[in-house]
Scaffold this motif. Structure first.
Motif, PDB file in Angstrom:
ATOM      1  N   LEU A 118       0.959  -1.327  -0.123  1.00 44.26           N
ATOM      2  CA  LEU A 118      -0.090  -0.240   0.075  1.00 44.26           C
ATOM      3  C   LEU A 118       0.857   0.924  -0.038  1.00 44.26           C
ATOM      4  O   LEU A 118       2.450   1.509   0.325  1.00 44.26           O
ATOM      5  N   LYS A 119       0.340   1.886  -0.223  1.00 42.83           N
ATOM      6  CA  LYS A 119       0.961   3.302  -0.361  1.00 42.83           C
ATOM      7  C   LYS A 119      -0.074   4.974   0.460  1.00 42.83           C
ATOM      8  O   LYS A 119      -1.250   4.604  -0.228  1.00 42.83           O
ATOM      9  N   GLN A 120       0.785   6.183   0.570  1.00 40.73           N
ATOM     10  CA  GLN A 120      -0.042   7.088   1.120  1.00 40.73           C
ATOM     11  C   GLN A 120      -0.164   8.246  -0.243  1.00 40.73           C
ATOM     12  O   GLN A 120       1.044   8.295  -0.750  1.00 40.73           O
ATOM     13  N   ILE A 121      -1.300   8.575  -0.118  1.00 40.57           N
ATOM     14  CA  ILE A 121      -1.509   9.457  -1.169  1.00 40.57           C
ATOM     15  C   ILE A 121      -1.636  11.095  -0.546  1.00 40.57           C
ATOM     16  O   ILE A 121      -2.346  11.264   0.368  1.00 40.57           O
ATOM     17  N   ASN A 122      -0.788  11.558  -1.158  1.00 43.31           N
ATOM     18  CA  ASN A 122      -0.100  12.759  -0.498  1.00 43.31           C
ATOM     19  C   ASN A 122      -1.697  14.629  -1.158  1.00 43.31           C
ATOM     20  O   ASN A 122      -1.780  13.781  -2.190  1.00 43.31           O
ATOM     21  N   THR A 123      -2.377  14.691  -0.301  1.00 44.39           N
ATOM     22  CA  THR A 123      -3.275  15.804  -1.070  1.00 44.39           C
ATOM     23  C   THR A 123      -3.120  16.869   0.064  1.00 44.39           C
ATOM     24  O   THR A 123      -3.078  17.043   0.477  1.00 44.39           O
ATOM     25  N   PRO A 124      -3.944  17.767  -1.025  1.00 40.90           N
ATOM     26  CA  PRO A 124      -3.712  18.901  -0.335  1.00 40.90           C
ATOM     27  C   PRO A 124      -4.484  19.365   0.525  1.00 40.90           C
ATOM     28  O   PRO A 124      -4.610  20.476   1.371  1.00 40.90           O
TER      29      PRO A 124
END
Length: 314
Positions: free
Chosen positions: A262-268
């Motif tokens: 799994l990976k983290q998705i960076n968001t604003p």
């Protein structure tokens, strides 16, 4: 020296019932805690009112509130009753408790809570029973008052005189997907996120429901929900096997991201932090066994947090 003749004439059980009413500010809850009828509690309170010549508790809205005499009585009683119970435990043939019951969330992968379990299991004669609060319908107060649990870990800040509720640790939410997601990289805009389908954790925890309500209405009102589950592991599993995305606790994600790819998705979009609370009955602290566990757990949580941070920096 106490006047034993005067004490003999006074029904000391009235003071125990008074203290239970004071801690719960409820005759019915005091009755549940002491396993007697509300009528018996009311009659005992009336007898104590006559002896002390004070109402002790008066109506306040839908509940009751103590008078100044009751507050002073509680102030002197609290420590004295604790001393009496400790004396009984010292002189009586008591055995160490072999079973410890914990109610908590599915977020038990977080370091502090797993360390708490390790602390309990250091005793070779201890049996730990862990109940998932997602599958329970009882209120926290009822779980503890009916002695169904020794400790409850929850996202709800409990305000009850009979309970001790202390902040235990913080946890933030992160947006995740599988590493091989065909459309999303490590960073994504709000528009890109809204084009994806979501997996959602269903929970009765007040903080989670408020977060989902506020977050959805403020940022993700148009999101497409494709999967719902009350099981956090089911949410992680569906992310691992599909192109769905989800908001999950960071502490659990850090433990599962490598084995599940799994990976983290960076968001604003800034995400809210949650506070976990440890809740237990105030009366339980009169037990040296229980008190020692709480002290040891509070000490060990600092060590476990440092160890966890070191591992993630490697």
């Amino acid at each position: 020296m106490a006047n034993l003749y005067n004490l003999k004439r006074f029904d000391l059980n009235l003071l125990i019932i008074f203290e239970c009413i004071y801690q719960n500010l409820s005759i019915s809850k005091a009755a549940q805690t002491l396993f007697i009828t509300p009528s018996a509690v009311s009659q005992s309170l009336q007898r104590l009112r006559v002896q002390l010549n004070d109402p002790l508790f008066v109506r306040a809205g839908k509940g009751i509130t103590p008078t100044t005499v009751a507050v002073n009585l509680h102030h002197h009683l609290e420590q004295n009753l604790n001393s009496i119970e400790q004396t009984i435990n010292i002189t009586g043939k008591t055995e160490l408790k072999k079973r410890f019951v914990v109610y908590g969330p599915q977020f038990h992968a977080m370091p502090k809570l797993t360390r708490f379990m390790d602390t309990l299991l250091e005793d070779p004669s201890m049996e730990v029973i862990y109940h998932d609060t997602a599958t329970e319908n009882d209120q926290i107060e009822d779980v503890l008052n009916y002695r169904k649990a020794d400790v409850v870990f929850t996202l709800e800040n409990c305000e009850n005189r009979a309970l001790i509720c202390t902040p235990y640790c913080d946890c933030e939410a992160v947006l995740i997907s599988r590493k091989a997601h065909p459309r999303l990289g490590d960073d994504a805009t709000l528009e890109e996120i809204l084009q994806e389908r979501f997996a959602v954790l269903q929970s009765r925890e007040h903080q989670i429901k408020e977060f989902q309500k506020l977050y959805i209405s403020a940022r993700l009102s148009e999101r497409n929900v494709a999967f719902r589950s009350s099981s956090l592991m089911s949410v992680f599993n569906i992310i691992h096997h599909s192109d769905l995305i989800a908001l999950v606790p960071r502490l659990v994600f850090e433990r599962l991201k490598e084995p599940l790819n799994l990976k983290q998705i960076n968001t604003p979009i800034p995400l809210q932090k949650f506070t976990f609370y440890m809740v237990y009955s105030r009366a339980s602290l009169t037990s040296p066994f229980f008190s020692e566990i709480i002290k040891k757990a509070q000490k060990e949580t600092k060590h476990s947090q440092k160890k966890y941070q070191k591992q993630n920096h490697k």
